[in-house]
Design an enzyme around this catalytic site. Structure first.
Site, PDB file in Angstrom:
ATOM      1  CE  LYS A   1      -3.639   5.883  -1.512  1.00  0.00           C
ATOM      2  NZ  LYS A   1      -4.574   6.723  -2.290  1.00  0.00           N
TER       3      LYS A   1
ATOM      4  CE1 TYR B   1      -3.556   2.701   0.739  1.00  0.00           C
ATOM      5  CE2 TYR B   1      -2.073   3.387   2.505  1.00  0.00           C
ATOM      6  CZ  TYR B   1      -3.172   3.630   1.702  1.00  0.00           C
ATOM      7  OH  TYR B   1      -3.885   4.783   1.856  1.00  0.00           O
TER       8      TYR B   1
END
Length: 226
Positions: free
Chosen positions: A149, A145
């Site tokens: 990002k 993740y």
């Protein structure tokens, strides 16, 4: 925001709904684009496009073109569509890294590339991406993740440099957002410390407004009270 045409991706999600509703309340004409199916009829100030996989460049362009045809212009793109996964690197699946990249980076990339010609013609074009505080330093279970990002952060900076003077491109970096899903997954947390969707929406819509004409390439932490 009065009279501006704003595209919100992930518009049916907890944050997307608040951003779209707040923008419309401030006078914007809003186009919601989402992977989920929607059935709301188009109006003069609102259009919903569902069943759109923004990780597919062709689908992204088709959706953006439909918005431009409906409203006649696009002034701002707010990239909220994305996803989250929690798993450790060693015990996780390599496919999770591909999925996070597709959901978080490719959706923003394809929506931005499709919208840029319209934003450049606007004279006050804005792109606002949603990054993450957790991507500044990845913790345990946050590798895939956080990496995706971080890709959104670099995309933001590159686009800002490439379109300086024509389109502003910024990103907000929230901590944990106070949503029903996050409360369910972390029931013992202090929800009062989290950033609310409305608080985050206010920052996003500032960056999408004329008031933020001198702000570009910024990664703005919106950490609530964490």
């Amino acid at each position: 925001m009065d009279g501006k045409v704003v595209v919100v991706t992930g518009a049916s999600g907890a944050l997307g709904k608040v951003v779209a509703e707040t923008a419309q309340a401030r006078g914007a004409r809003v186009a919601g684009v989402d992977y989920a199916t929607v059935q709301n009829p188009a109006t003069g100030n609102r259009i919903e496009l569902g069943g759109v996989d923004l990780s597919d460049a062709a689908q992204a362009k088709k959706a953006v073109d439909a918005v431009a045809a409906h409203f006649g212009r696009i002034d701002a793109l707010i990239n909220i569509a994305g996803g989250f996964a929690f798993e450790t690197v060693a015990e996780g699946d390599a496919k999770t890294w591909q999925r996070m990249y597709a959901l978080n980076v490719l959706t923003a990339l394809n929506a931005s590339r499709s919208t840029i010609p319209h934003l450049a013609a606007s004279g006050a074009g804005r792109i606002v991406n949603v990054g993450a505080m957790g991507a500044l330093q990845a913790g345990s279970g946050m590798g895939a993740y956080a990496a995706s990002k971080a890709g959104v952060h670099r995309l933001t900076e590159a686009l800002a440099a490439e379109w300086k003077g024509k389109i502003t491109v910024n990103a907000v970096l929230p901590s944990t957002i106070d949503t029903p899903a996050n409360r369910a997954s972390m029931p013992k947390a202090d929800f009062g410390k989290w950033v609310t969707p409305k608080e985050l929406a206010d920052v996003i819509l500032f960056l999408a407004s004329d008031a933020a004409s001198a702000v570009t390439g910024a990664l703005i932490p919106v950490s609530g009270r964490v």
